[in-house]
Design a protein around this motif. Structure first.
Motif, short mmCIF file in Angstrom:
data_model
loop_
_atom_site.label_atom_id
_atom_site.label_comp_id
_atom_site.label_asym_id
_atom_site.label_seq_id
_atom_site.Cartn_x
_atom_site.Cartn_y
_atom_site.Cartn_z
N THR A 26 -1.77 7.08 0.44
CA THR A 26 -3.10 7.53 0.81
C THR A 26 -4.17 6.96 -0.11
O THR A 26 -3.88 6.49 -1.22
CB THR A 26 -3.18 9.07 0.76
N ASP A 27 -5.41 7.00 0.38
CA ASP A 27 -6.62 6.75 -0.42
C ASP A 27 -6.82 5.30 -0.82
O ASP A 27 -7.65 4.99 -1.68
CB ASP A 27 -6.64 7.63 -1.69
N ALA A 28 -6.09 4.38 -0.21
CA ALA A 28 -6.28 2.95 -0.50
C ALA A 28 -7.03 2.30 0.65
O ALA A 28 -7.20 2.89 1.73
CB ALA A 28 -4.93 2.27 -0.70
N SER A 29 -7.47 1.06 0.44
CA SER A 29 -8.08 0.25 1.48
C SER A 29 -7.11 -0.84 1.90
O SER A 29 -6.52 -1.51 1.05
CB SER A 29 -9.39 -0.38 0.98
N ILE A 30 -6.94 -0.99 3.20
CA ILE A 30 -6.01 -1.96 3.75
C ILE A 30 -6.70 -3.32 3.87
O ILE A 30 -7.82 -3.41 4.38
CB ILE A 30 -5.54 -1.53 5.15
#
Length: 594
Positions: A26-30
């Motif tokens: 969670t909470d990351a940017s792809i």
């Protein structure tokens, strides 16, 4: 490949919300390799598969959750062309290094091993890389030897060997086709090899060094589909326009600024641009990295990070026909790299098959020591004497001669020089050294070959290696026969490797008893020994930075390249594909009585 029905049924249920994920990131940017977007999303994983990529915060049901605030998620990096042998490490030790750097899949051409051990060398590569977290795809070597008729290695591959290897499930294609001359002139051997590759439906890798125009078109027409032998930006663009998949390599960084500038002039960056390392020695692999170092160089030279990452992920998966790799998408293998910035690519965490295996550039747990079959000694040579390293002209004890010689190091050309002959030996001219090559595979008993070398200066000692692309015969450079014999005998006794001799002693030595090219030392220990060898080589050859000396000596016998090269069969011409008599003319003299 992800072919387990039960795994897919579990992933479908989790994606629908009917079952929890095993792991939720969670909470990351792809980093989206299809659209080029950087977008907020969470990733749900079941087993080794990505089950869902969904809006951030929309799911929380998972056996385990890893929060990655402020981070970027990339697919694992893919190296589309590499010779693991250049690291001089066994595959498990190599895997530990590159996995921690974010490389999760490699396409390995083991033609160095094959040139020493034949088909058994390819089997060794397959067996030694089984059950690793690193996805190792094997290529069937086509260049054994790379230049038939001009050199002799430990084996000789044609259609029968290629058909055998391509039938193995671990083999994914034909490795780089280095015998360009054979392809363009329809040699029986190359026709057999290419026919087997085409019939298999697998990849055919290229080695189109120096080809352009009609020759390049003919090479593609033969069935070759990629190339890593780029020589300039113009060369890269011509090959891309011709339809080849480019494998931009990190082993030739001086070309990268111009190649990046040329790519940025194109209206569209093709999916047929990938990244590879080709050859990286152990100290540089540890200190600078493999694909990760190349990514950072490309970004430093102005290539947008998302484009560079696409080359190293999605494009690589397309090239290697691996629909389970290269994207952060449902149904793909959960090989992921966590980055804290796209300005500099520094993997913070690495996930392989849905499990976190590396953090802050190191493996969380070391890989178990891999067992490997015991291989025979491949240094089929007896001890040598200084007299074996004397350059002689047949039937001349005293006199003069004009000789052809090799001029240059990485790029060679023909030269001519007048020499004196005293007591049956050529007196080395000022500014010259010797190059000496001896067949080490036991397939013929020809005498050692020796030639004059200009452009290396007057070597202050001797450099010896049993790792010399691509036939890997024993090669020694120097001026003093005693020191050349000392360096050579050190390698014969140790089963191969690299050695430096100066002032009558060995000043650096790395033993490589596995096929004369691999060591079973732990990676840090081998890297330290290799670094010392590289640094001390600057005491012997001061013509360029020490890091280039062994790159040059390892390639100085590559007879498939243009220009003169010395092999175990003699002085060769890469353009005419002939063995050349170095003697232009000579004159006898009566020995003086004064």
């Amino acid at each position: 490949m992800l072919n387990t029905d039960s795994l897919r049924r579990r992933a479908i249920a989790a994606a629908k919300g009917d079952a929890p994920f095993d792991l939720l990131l969670t909470d990351a940017s792809i980093v989206d390799m299809v659209t080029g977007e950087i977008r907020e999303a969470d990733v749900g994983i079941v087993g080794e598969m990505i089950a869902s990529v969904h809006p951030r915060g929309s799911r929380s049901d998972a056996s385990e959750t890893h929060s990655l605030p402020g981070s970027y998620l990339s697919p694992g990096f893919i190296d589309t062309h590499v010779h693991l042998e250049s690291s001089h490490l066994l595959p498990a030790r190599y895997a530990e290094i590159v996995l921690a750097q974010g490389t999760t899949a490699v396409f390995w051409d083991p033609h160095e091993l094959a040139n020493v051990l034949g088909v058994e060398g390819v089997r060794f590569a397959i067996d030694a890389s089984r059950n690793l977290p690193l996805q190792v795809m094997i290529a069937a070597p086509s260049s054994v030897p790379s230049t038939p008729g001009l050199e002799m290695s430990g084996a000789d591959f044609a259609g029968a060997e290629m058909e055998t290897m391509l039938n193995w499930p671990e083999v994914c294609g034909v490795a780089e086709v280095m015998d360009m001359h054979g392809v363009l002139n329809g040699s029986t051997r190359m026709q057999e090899i290419l026919s087997c590759g085409l019939q298999s439906g697998k990849l055919i890798e290229g080695h189109a060094r120096g080809l352009n125009g009609a020759g390049l078109q003919a090479y593609l027409a033969a069935g070759v589909t990629s190339d890593h032998e780029l020589t300039s930006a113009e060369d890269a663009l011509e090959k891309l326009r011709a339809g080849l998949t480019l494998e931009i390599r990190g082993s030739h960084p001086y070309l990268l600024p111009d190649i990046v500038a040329a790519l940025k002039t194109l209206p569209h960056l093709s999916s047929q641009i990938t990244l590879c390392t080709d050859d990286v020695p152990p100290d540089m692999l540890l200190e600078k990295g493999g694909i990760v170092a190349l990514l950072n160089l490309l970004i430093e030279h102005g290539l947008p990070a998302v484009d560079a990452l696409r080359f190293a992920t999605f494009n690589g998966a397309l090239r290697l026909k691996r629909d389970d790799l290269g994207l952060i998408a449902a149904g793909r293998r959960a090989d992921l790299v966590v980055l804290n910035s796209l300005d500099t690519i520094t993997p913070q965490q690495v996930y392989v098959a849905g499990k976190r295996i590396a953090r802050d550039g190191a493996m969380i747990e070391p890989l178990p020591a891999a067992s490997h079959p015991t291989l025979p000694d491949t240094m089929h040579l007896s001890s040598l004497s200084p007299d074996d390293f004397a350059l002689r002209i047949a039937d001349i004890t005293h006199g003069n001669a004009r000789l052809k010689h090799i001029r240059g190091a990485r790029f060679t050309e023909w030269g001519e020089v007048d020499v004196q002959i005293r007591e049956g030996r050529v007196v080395l001219p000022t500014g010259f050294s010797l190059i000496w090559v001896q067949h080490r595979h036991g397939r013929h008993e020809a005498r050692p070959q020796i030639a004059l070398l200009e452009g290396w200066g007057e070597l202050q000692g001797a450099i010896a290696t049993s790792y010399s692309h691509d036939s890997h015969n024993l090669v020694v450079l120097g001026r003093c026969p005693r020191e050349m014999a000392l360096a050579a005998n050190t390698l014969i006794a140790s089963g191969g490797g690299m050695a430096l001799a100066q002032h009558g002693e060995i000043i650096a030595h790395v033993a490589m008893p596995i096929a004369g090219m691999l060591s079973d030392l732990p990676a840090p220990e081998l890297a330290s020994a290799f670094r010392n060898l590289r640094e001390r080589s600057g005491d012997i050859a001061d013509w360029q930075p020490p890091y280039r000396v062994f790159k040059a000596i390892e390639g100085t016998c590559l007879a498939c390249n243009a220009g003169p090269h010395l092999t175990d069969l003699g002085l060769t011409d890469g353009a005419t594909r002939q063995i050349v008599d170095p003697l232009i003319h000579s004159s006898h003299q009566e020995r003086s009585t004064h």
